[in-house]
Write a protein that holds these residues in place. Structure first.
Motif, PDB file in Angstrom:
ATOM      1  N   ASN A 131     -31.534   1.768  -4.692  1.00 49.38           N
ATOM      2  CA  ASN A 131     -32.885   1.251  -4.894  1.00 49.38           C
ATOM      3  C   ASN A 131     -33.966   2.255  -4.508  1.00 49.38           C
ATOM      4  N   GLY A 176     -21.837  -0.590  -6.039  1.00 46.85           N
ATOM      5  CA  GLY A 176     -22.609  -1.349  -7.010  1.00 46.85           C
ATOM      6  C   GLY A 176     -24.082  -1.007  -7.004  1.00 46.85           C
ATOM      7  N   GLN A 207     -18.150  -1.566 -10.518  1.00 45.89           N
ATOM      8  CA  GLN A 207     -19.318  -2.286  -9.984  1.00 45.89           C
ATOM      9  C   GLN A 207     -20.633  -1.634 -10.410  1.00 45.89           C
ATOM     10  N   ARG A 208     -20.622  -0.301 -10.519  1.00 47.61           N
ATOM     11  CA  ARG A 208     -21.858   0.381 -10.885  1.00 47.61           C
ATOM     12  C   ARG A 208     -22.229   0.098 -12.339  1.00 47.61           C
ATOM     13  N   ALA A 211     -23.637  -3.260 -12.590  1.00 44.94           N
ATOM     14  CA  ALA A 211     -25.019  -3.325 -12.132  1.00 44.94           C
ATOM     15  C   ALA A 211     -25.977  -2.822 -13.205  1.00 44.94           C
ATOM     16  N   TYR A 212     -25.593  -1.748 -13.898  1.00 47.76           N
ATOM     17  CA  TYR A 212     -26.433  -1.256 -14.998  1.00 47.76           C
ATOM     18  C   TYR A 212     -26.543  -2.303 -16.097  1.00 47.76           C
ATOM     19  N   LYS A 264     -26.267  -5.504 -15.872  1.00 44.24           N
ATOM     20  CA  LYS A 264     -27.115  -6.604 -15.414  1.00 44.24           C
ATOM     21  C   LYS A 264     -28.588  -6.228 -15.470  1.00 44.24           C
ATOM     22  N   ALA A 265     -28.897  -4.992 -15.093  1.00 46.14           N
ATOM     23  CA  ALA A 265     -30.293  -4.556 -15.036  1.00 46.14           C
ATOM     24  C   ALA A 265     -30.875  -4.258 -16.407  1.00 46.14           C
TER      25      ALA A 265
END
Length: 273
Positions: free
Chosen positions: A102, A164, A201-202, A205-206, A208-209
């Motif tokens: 973040n 993540g 997990q990464r 996360a992408y 999802k974003a």
């Protein structure tokens, strides 16, 4: 492009070595080719012969490559101990946010200025950008520069302490998502299934974003080169990782070559006049 020995240091003598000052900071940038610009950001621990090979492939596909020196010895075969030192220095450098999710690495501001400069020098609709490993996420943050139209994230490995996590500030992420929607753009991303540094997990996360603006490709570990690896990749990385560089198998029909060709086609599609 003539074959080069990937186990010998690369003199990079077919690139124009430029010292470029932007935002008060000077960095060496290796430039070659003609056509729309593509920024190639090296993986850890520096511009290896394999990173230079990928840049030559981009050059030979009809683009002007801008390959900034961000860390390590330019052109060197990655040694294990030297690579560890480069990695440790980068982790504590003020330019990078290796251990914090973040947050956006400050060096991405300089890279956005480089994209702006490259677009001015090369013309065309815009600029492509690919980050790898330590720099993998930088191409997404560079979307804050309007000239960047074709971002590619290859095995994005930051943040190091959160599988993540995404190495980008929330405001920058929101702005990138808005730009992707507004300009009908996509982000391409690549990783090996068993990569220790860029895990599932990464990519989740992408996704999802960024929603369907994120196109993630996961290659099987069996597709990775496991022979004649430089010591850094053999001893420190120690897993399938570098999709278009160290772990690429330079043979027709290989999944890593297909990934390379898809990236080159992505650049051609987005940057065609």
């Amino acid at each position: 492009m003539p074959k080069r020995n990937m186990n010998e240091d690369d003199p990079l003598d077919d690139f124009d070595r430029r010292e470029i000052t932007l935002d008060g900071t000077t960095k060496v940038v290796y430039v070659a080719g003609a056509g729309p610009a593509v920024i190639v950001m090296t993986e850890m621990p520096g511009i290896s012969p394999q990173v230079a090979r990928f840049s030559r492939w981009v050059r030979d596909a009809g683009f002007t490559v801008y390959m900034p020196s961000l860390f390590g010895r330019d052109g060197a075969v990655p040694g294990a101990e030297e690579g560890r030192v480069v990695f440790q220095r980068a982790c504590v450098s003020a330019e990078f946010r290796a251990l914090a999710a973040n947050e956006s690495s400050p060096v991405t501001s300089w890279l956005r200025s480089l994209a702006r400069l490259a677009h001015g020098e090369c013309g065309g609709p815009g600029v492509g950008a690919i980050g790898m490993c330590f720099t993998g996420n930088f191409a997404l943050t560079m979307m804050l520069e309007p000239a960047v139209l074709a971002p590619v994230l290859s095995q994005p490995s930051l943040s190091m302490d959160d599988p993540g996590g995404i190495e980008i500030a929330p405001g920058d992420l929101a702005a990138a998502r808005q730009r992707l929607e507004r300009d009908d753009l996509t982000v391409m991303a690549y990783r090996f299934e068993g990569d220790r540094f860029c895990k599932a997990q990464r990519f989740a996360a992408y996704a999802k974003a960024l929603g369907d603006r994120f196109i993630g490709r996961v290659l099987p570990d069996s597709a990775a080169n496991r022979t004649s690896l430089a010591p850094f990749f053999e001893q420190v990385v120690a897993s399938p990782h570098s999709v278009v560089t160290a772990h690429l198998i330079d043979e027709a029909g290989q999944p890593t070559i297909a990934a390379r060709d898809e990236i080159l086609s992505f650049f051609a599609h987005r940057l065609a006049s």
